[in-house]
Design a protein around this motif. Structure first.
Motif, PDB file in Angstrom:
ATOM      1  N   VAL A   1       0.856  -1.191   0.000  1.00  0.00           N
ATOM      2  CA  VAL A   1       0.000   0.000   0.000  1.00  0.00           C
ATOM      3  C   VAL A   1       0.891   1.239   0.000  1.00  0.00           C
ATOM      4  CG1 VAL A   1      -1.740   1.256   1.299  1.00  0.00           C
ATOM      5  CG2 VAL A   1      -1.815  -1.242   1.235  1.00  0.00           C
ATOM      6  N   GLN A   2       0.534   2.213  -0.853  1.00  0.00           N
ATOM      7  CA  GLN A   2       1.307   3.438  -0.966  1.00  0.00           C
ATOM      8  C   GLN A   2       0.395   4.650  -0.820  1.00  0.00           C
ATOM      9  OE1 GLN A   2       3.659   3.443  -4.543  1.00  0.00           O
ATOM     10  NE2 GLN A   2       4.197   1.289  -4.317  1.00  0.00           N
ATOM     11  N   ILE A   3       1.008   5.805  -0.579  1.00  0.00           N
ATOM     12  CA  ILE A   3       0.261   7.063  -0.502  1.00  0.00           C
ATOM     13  C   ILE A   3      -0.472   7.283  -1.826  1.00  0.00           C
ATOM     14  CG2 ILE A   3       0.496   9.577  -0.297  1.00  0.00           C
ATOM     15  CD1 ILE A   3       2.824   9.035   1.639  1.00  0.00           C
ATOM     16  N   ASN A   4      -1.696   7.781  -1.740  1.00  0.00           N
ATOM     17  CA  ASN A   4      -2.621   8.047  -2.851  1.00  0.00           C
ATOM     18  C   ASN A   4      -3.331   6.809  -3.373  1.00  0.00           C
ATOM     19  OD1 ASN A   4      -2.258  10.871  -2.857  1.00  0.00           O
ATOM     20  ND2 ASN A   4      -0.407  10.642  -4.079  1.00  0.00           N
ATOM     21  N   ASP A   5      -3.073   5.625  -2.817  1.00  0.00           N
ATOM     22  CA  ASP A   5      -3.807   4.423  -3.212  1.00  0.00           C
ATOM     23  C   ASP A   5      -5.247   4.531  -2.722  1.00  0.00           C
ATOM     24  OD1 ASP A   5      -1.688   3.175  -4.466  1.00  0.00           O
ATOM     25  OD2 ASP A   5      -1.288   1.762  -2.830  1.00  0.00           O
ATOM     26  N   ARG A   6      -6.166   4.103  -3.569  1.00  0.00           N
ATOM     27  CA  ARG A   6      -7.559   3.945  -3.151  1.00  0.00           C
ATOM     28  C   ARG A   6      -7.646   2.610  -2.425  1.00  0.00           C
ATOM     29  NH1 ARG A   6     -11.166   6.956  -2.332  1.00  0.00           N
ATOM     30  NH2 ARG A   6     -12.748   5.553  -3.107  1.00  0.00           N
ATOM     31  N   VAL A   7      -8.236   2.617  -1.234  1.00  0.00           N
ATOM     32  CA  VAL A   7      -8.282   1.409  -0.418  1.00  0.00           C
ATOM     33  C   VAL A   7      -9.657   1.207   0.204  1.00  0.00           C
ATOM     34  CG1 VAL A   7      -5.813   1.429   0.144  1.00  0.00           C
ATOM     35  CG2 VAL A   7      -7.422   2.645   1.628  1.00  0.00           C
ATOM     36  N   LYS A   8      -9.851  -0.027   0.657  1.00  0.00           N
ATOM     37  CA  LYS A   8     -10.973  -0.377   1.524  1.00  0.00           C
ATOM     38  C   LYS A   8     -10.356  -0.740   2.860  1.00  0.00           C
ATOM     39  CE  LYS A   8     -14.322  -2.331  -1.664  1.00  0.00           C
ATOM     40  NZ  LYS A   8     -15.124  -3.521  -1.961  1.00  0.00           N
ATOM     41  N   ILE A   9     -10.965  -0.255   3.932  1.00  0.00           N
ATOM     42  CA  ILE A   9     -10.506  -0.618   5.271  1.00  0.00           C
ATOM     43  C   ILE A   9     -11.631  -1.352   5.990  1.00  0.00           C
ATOM     44  CG2 ILE A   9      -8.874   1.287   5.413  1.00  0.00           C
ATOM     45  CD1 ILE A   9     -10.961   2.583   7.402  1.00  0.00           C
ATOM     46  N   TYR A  10     -11.243  -2.288   6.835  1.00  0.00           N
ATOM     47  CA  TYR A  10     -12.226  -3.057   7.593  1.00  0.00           C
ATOM     48  C   TYR A  10     -12.193  -2.631   9.049  1.00  0.00           C
ATOM     49  CZ  TYR A  10     -14.879  -6.841   9.606  1.00  0.00           C
ATOM     50  OH  TYR A  10     -15.825  -7.557  10.293  1.00  0.00           O
ATOM     51  N   LEU A  11     -13.355  -2.269   9.562  1.00  0.00           N
ATOM     52  CA  LEU A  11     -13.515  -1.974  10.984  1.00  0.00           C
ATOM     53  C   LEU A  11     -14.249  -3.153  11.597  1.00  0.00           C
ATOM     54  CD1 LEU A  11     -14.510   1.794  10.798  1.00  0.00           C
ATOM     55  CD2 LEU A  11     -12.242   0.770  10.988  1.00  0.00           C
TER      56      LEU A  11
ATOM     57  N   GLU B   1     -19.428  -1.827  12.092  1.00  0.00           N
ATOM     58  CA  GLU B   1     -18.511  -2.838  11.567  1.00  0.00           C
ATOM     59  C   GLU B   1     -18.709  -2.979  10.063  1.00  0.00           C
ATOM     60  OE1 GLU B   1     -17.474  -7.592  12.141  1.00  0.00           O
ATOM     61  OE2 GLU B   1     -19.266  -6.766  13.070  1.00  0.00           O
ATOM     62  N   GLY B   2     -17.598  -3.102   9.330  1.00  0.00           N
ATOM     63  CA  GLY B   2     -17.695  -3.312   7.890  1.00  0.00           C
ATOM     64  C   GLY B   2     -16.552  -2.679   7.130  1.00  0.00           C
ATOM     65  N   TRP B   3     -16.664  -2.723   5.800  1.00  0.00           N
ATOM     66  CA  TRP B   3     -15.653  -2.179   4.904  1.00  0.00           C
ATOM     67  C   TRP B   3     -16.018  -0.763   4.486  1.00  0.00           C
ATOM     68  CZ3 TRP B   3     -11.084  -4.476   3.919  1.00  0.00           C
ATOM     69  CH2 TRP B   3     -10.965  -5.823   4.222  1.00  0.00           C
ATOM     70  N   TYR B   4     -15.015   0.129   4.469  1.00  0.00           N
ATOM     71  CA  TYR B   4     -15.199   1.525   4.078  1.00  0.00           C
ATOM     72  C   TYR B   4     -14.087   1.919   3.116  1.00  0.00           C
ATOM     73  CZ  TYR B   4     -18.327   1.602   8.079  1.00  0.00           C
ATOM     74  OH  TYR B   4     -19.339   1.325   8.962  1.00  0.00           O
ATOM     75  N   GLU B   5     -14.402   2.815   2.181  1.00  0.00           N
ATOM     76  CA  GLU B   5     -13.412   3.224   1.189  1.00  0.00           C
ATOM     77  C   GLU B   5     -12.829   4.591   1.498  1.00  0.00           C
ATOM     78  OE1 GLU B   5     -14.270   2.711  -2.929  1.00  0.00           O
ATOM     79  OE2 GLU B   5     -15.223   0.770  -2.592  1.00  0.00           O
TER      80      GLU B   5
ATOM     81  N   VAL C   1      -4.991   2.745  10.234  1.00  0.00           N
ATOM     82  CA  VAL C   1      -5.114   1.291  10.225  1.00  0.00           C
ATOM     83  C   VAL C   1      -3.714   0.713  10.387  1.00  0.00           C
ATOM     84  CG1 VAL C   1      -5.823  -0.713   8.869  1.00  0.00           C
ATOM     85  CG2 VAL C   1      -7.086   1.439   8.668  1.00  0.00           C
ATOM     86  N   ILE C   2      -3.531  -0.216  11.320  1.00  0.00           N
ATOM     87  CA  ILE C   2      -2.218  -0.840  11.500  1.00  0.00           C
ATOM     88  C   ILE C   2      -2.212  -2.293  11.052  1.00  0.00           C
ATOM     89  CG2 ILE C   2      -2.542  -1.536  13.901  1.00  0.00           C
ATOM     90  CD1 ILE C   2       0.477  -0.697  14.276  1.00  0.00           C
ATOM     91  N   ASN C   3      -3.329  -2.980  11.162  1.00  0.00           N
ATOM     92  CA  ASN C   3      -3.383  -4.393  10.793  1.00  0.00           C
ATOM     93  C   ASN C   3      -3.475  -4.521   9.270  1.00  0.00           C
ATOM     94  OD1 ASN C   3      -3.991  -7.084  10.327  1.00  0.00           O
ATOM     95  ND2 ASN C   3      -5.268  -7.252  12.156  1.00  0.00           N
ATOM     96  N   PRO C   4      -2.463  -5.101   8.617  1.00  0.00           N
ATOM     97  CA  PRO C   4      -2.489  -5.196   7.153  1.00  0.00           C
ATOM     98  C   PRO C   4      -3.642  -6.033   6.611  1.00  0.00           C
ATOM     99  CG  PRO C   4      -0.605  -6.395   8.065  1.00  0.00           C
ATOM    100  CD  PRO C   4      -1.256  -5.674   9.200  1.00  0.00           C
ATOM    101  N   LYS C   5      -4.226  -6.894   7.447  1.00  0.00           N
ATOM    102  CA  LYS C   5      -5.391  -7.671   6.995  1.00  0.00           C
ATOM    103  C   LYS C   5      -6.632  -6.794   6.852  1.00  0.00           C
ATOM    104  CE  LYS C   5      -4.688 -10.985  10.164  1.00  0.00           C
ATOM    105  NZ  LYS C   5      -5.032 -12.156  10.971  1.00  0.00           N
ATOM    106  N   ASN C   6      -6.607  -5.602   7.455  1.00  0.00           N
ATOM    107  CA  ASN C   6      -7.778  -4.735   7.442  1.00  0.00           C
ATOM    108  C   ASN C   6      -7.681  -3.612   6.410  1.00  0.00           C
ATOM    109  OD1 ASN C   6      -8.854  -6.246   9.467  1.00  0.00           O
ATOM    110  ND2 ASN C   6      -8.255  -4.868  11.095  1.00  0.00           N
TER     111      ASN C   6
END
Length: 72
Positions: free
Chosen positions: A5-15, A23-27, A62-67
């Motif tokens: 993962v790099q700066i400016n990447d579009r991502v989904k994060i899991y809470l 709880e769920g995925w957010y962009e 986010v610190i957990n790479p699985k999330n």
């Protein structure tokens, strides 16, 4: 191995369930990466406006790479 993962990447994060009904995925977009240890980093994500409205915050780390997943 997955692409890092790099700066400016579009991502989904899991809470997870600690966030209760939210709880769920957010962009969002990665805006900063702060090293935490040799093998981990804090990924700071600016959330999309919809996620901001739901979670009541503009940014989250986010610190957990699985999330965290890069959006294709």
């Amino acid at each position: 191995m997955a692409q890092p993962v790099q700066i400016n990447d579009r991502v989904k994060i899991y809470l997870d369930s600690k966030f209760g009904e939210k709880e769920g995925w957010y962009e969002g977009t990665v805006i900063r990466i702060d090293p935490y240890s040799r093998h981990r980093s804090f990924y700071w994500v600016e959330l999309d406006t919809n996620a901001q409205a739901i979670l009541g915050t503009r940014q989250i780390s986010v610190i957990n790479p699985k999330n965290i997943k890069i959006v294709e």
